[in-house]
Design a protein around this motif. Structure first.
Motif, mmCIF file in Angstrom:
data_model
loop_
_atom_site.group_PDB
_atom_site.id
_atom_site.type_symbol
_atom_site.label_atom_id
_atom_site.label_comp_id
_atom_site.label_asym_id
_atom_site.label_seq_id
_atom_site.Cartn_x
_atom_site.Cartn_y
_atom_site.Cartn_z
ATOM 1 N N PRO A 70 -6.098 -3.727 4.351
ATOM 2 C CA PRO A 70 -5.676 -2.325 4.489
ATOM 3 C C PRO A 70 -4.913 -1.996 5.767
ATOM 4 N N ALA A 113 0.820 -1.210 0.000
ATOM 5 C CA ALA A 113 0.000 0.000 0.000
ATOM 6 C C ALA A 113 0.855 1.261 0.000
ATOM 7 N N GLN A 150 -2.046 1.352 7.536
ATOM 8 C CA GLN A 150 -2.518 2.208 8.636
ATOM 9 C C GLN A 150 -1.648 2.036 9.881
#
Length: 518
Positions: free
Chosen positions: A456, A11, A460
């Motif tokens: 995801p 990501a 984060q």
């Protein structure tokens, strides 16, 4: 052996990569910590000359440069693990503790994931941004404690620096089991506010030689009803040997605390550790209570990855068996196998291997056994069932890829399936008689993606949380949920833990397959 977790770019966030090898065992962590190179961070730019804005003396917080805050304490730096410093930073302490709490007593299904979990608990990393991390540290130490990794957990506590009462209680329990409680007692005697627990205070007063003060605390606590019946009786016998000599033996508690365990030992009524919780097995590794107790403790700890195979082997081969049946038959089978392996005679090795393999299987020790001997079995011309065992042992060992390459073209559908997984390939066919085969095969599909609830998280700064969730999904998958099993393996692969994914898949399939033979 240095274990490194290789993390890919995910990501848009780049993490330092390192070649991943076998997960750390309780034997390796200290050597790795001592040999880890220092990490030097260069400044981004040369700072401008500081200019004072007032003459007010600022408040200055002082902390030793080598004493990390409690929340970020760890034994394994990122230069060793390959894990980012932001491992926990984006998560909440509450969410992490909720994931860790069930894992204290329900360990991962396969050793590969147990090893990964232990590395996460020992890693240096910043605490969640929303908290100082004391509660997370307690949860990490609790997990290591319940998994039998008492010395590493104690070493982790030593990195904390200043102890709070809650952290002191954890450190004291660990020190009681390793016999290093005297230094903590000195700390407590100098700082009584660290513990309000009267048995702890009494024990530590006696460690400093002040038996009169210890008796005063006992009498006050007993008069005020601040001691349980068990603690009151134990402490009285401990403080008054003449009373203890005239009293009948005490009934052993089902779940003693480490201090109660030591008190029973001090009054001459030492408790056997076999029926007790796993951390107490550490006490028996010294062999002071006899070889049988040492053997039982070593097996318990090796089964959950708290000691490595070499330490287990050292205990197995320390003496000749003194009886027959149960653990003694296992000792005899292992010693005969090691002798046969040293002889180089394929026929003798085949016979001994066929005898020792079911013994190791019954004890839940196939993976430690395979790590010890799997590689040595690959170049031998064994017969019948022994050749199949050698192949499975090789696939369970650290050299699983080499074993898999030698199995290319085998006519055994199950071995061909396992060999493909070991080489990171999707198997061409799925044997119907191999546990979890379809779910395992799907994890190596070309378009494999992690589940939506995990994918995801690393971006984060929640990689640690993502890995804990993957371990949890693997366990539910092993219990019957194919989607969770596939999702867990896809997550590990996407996060750069290809080796862990392969070993976990191989261990699940082979251990389940062998378990069906019982």
């Amino acid at each position: 052996m240095q274990t490194k977790l290789s993390l890919l770019i995910l990501a848009g966030v780049a993490w330092p990569a390192a070649a991943q090898e076998q997960p750390l065992s309780a034997i390796d962590w200290l050597a790795v910590q001592r040999n880890a190179p220092p990490v030097i961070v260069a400044p981004d730019s040369v700072p401008s000359r500081p200019v004072a804005q007032s003459a007010t003396v600022p408040d200055v917080e002082v902390q030793s440069l080598d004493a990390p805050g409690a929340g970020g304490a760890g034994l394994l730096p990122g230069s060793v693990t390959g894990l980012p410093q932001t491992l926990w930073q984006g998560s909440t302490e509450t969410d992490l503790i909720a994931l860790l709490d069930p894992m204290q007593t329900r360990r991962p299904t396969v050793p590969a994931l147990t090893g990964l979990l232990h590395i996460l608990m020992l890693a240096e990393a910043d605490p969640p941004a929303s908290a100082q991390g004391d509660m997370l540290l307690q949860a990490r130490v609790d997990l290591l404690y319940h998994h039998g990794l008492v010395p590493p957990a104690e070493a982790l506590m030593e990195r904390v620096g200043t102890l709070t009462p809650e952290l002191f209680a954890l450190a004291f329990d660990l020190a009681l089991l390793t016999g290093t409680d005297e230094s903590l007692c000195a700390v407590l005697n100098n700082t009584p506010s660290l513990s309000t627990d009267l048995p702890t205070r009494i024990w530590c007063e006696t460690r400093s030689g002040d038996f009169a003060h210890a008796m005063t605390i006992y009498q006050t606590g007993e008069a005020l009803g601040q001691l349980s019946d068990l603690d009151a009786e134990l402490l009285l016998r401990f403080l008054d040997p003449e009373y203890a000599e005239d009293s009948a033996p005490m009934q052993a508690p089902v779940r003693p605390t480490p201090l109660q365990f030591r008190l029973f030992e001090a009054i001459g009524e030492a408790l056997p550790t076999t029926p007790l919780a796993l951390p107490f097995a550490v006490v028996e590794l010294s062999g002071d209570s006899g070889w049988r107790a040492q053997l039982q403790a070593a097996e318990r700890l090796a089964r959950v990855g708290a000691i490595d195979g070499n330490q287990l082997l050292g205990v197995y081969t320390a003496q000749r068996r003194a009886a027959s049946g149960g653990i003694w038959d296992r000792v005899e089978a292992l010693q005969r196998f090691e002798t046969a392996l040293g002889s180089g005679d394929p026929a003798a090795i085949s016979t001994a291997l066929e005898q020792v393999w079911p013994q190791m299987r019954a004890a839940g020790l196939l993976v430690p056994f395979s790590n010890l001997f799997g590689a040595q079995l690959q170049d031998l011309q064994l017969s019948g069932r022994a050749q199949d065992i050698a192949s499975l042992s090789g696939l369970l060992s650290e050299g699983y890829e080499e074993t898999a390459r030698a199995l290319t073209g085998t006519g055994d559908a199950r071995l061909a399936f396992l060999a493909a997984l070991a080489q990171g390939q999707r198997p061409q066919s799925t044997p119907s008689n191999l546990p979890h085969a379809a779910a395992l095969s799907a994890a190596w599909a070309e378009t494999a993606q992690p589940p939506a609830d995990i994918a995801p998280l690393p971006a984060q700064n929640r990689l640690g949380e993502a890995l804990l969730m993957a371990v949890q999904k693997f366990d539910t998958g092993a219990a019957g949920s194919d989607a969770d099993l596939t999702g867990a393996l896809r997550s590990l692969r996407a996060f750069g833990l290809e080796d862990t994914a392969r070993r976990a898949a191989l261990q699940l399939a082979i251990l389940d397959m062998e378990g069906a033979r019982r």
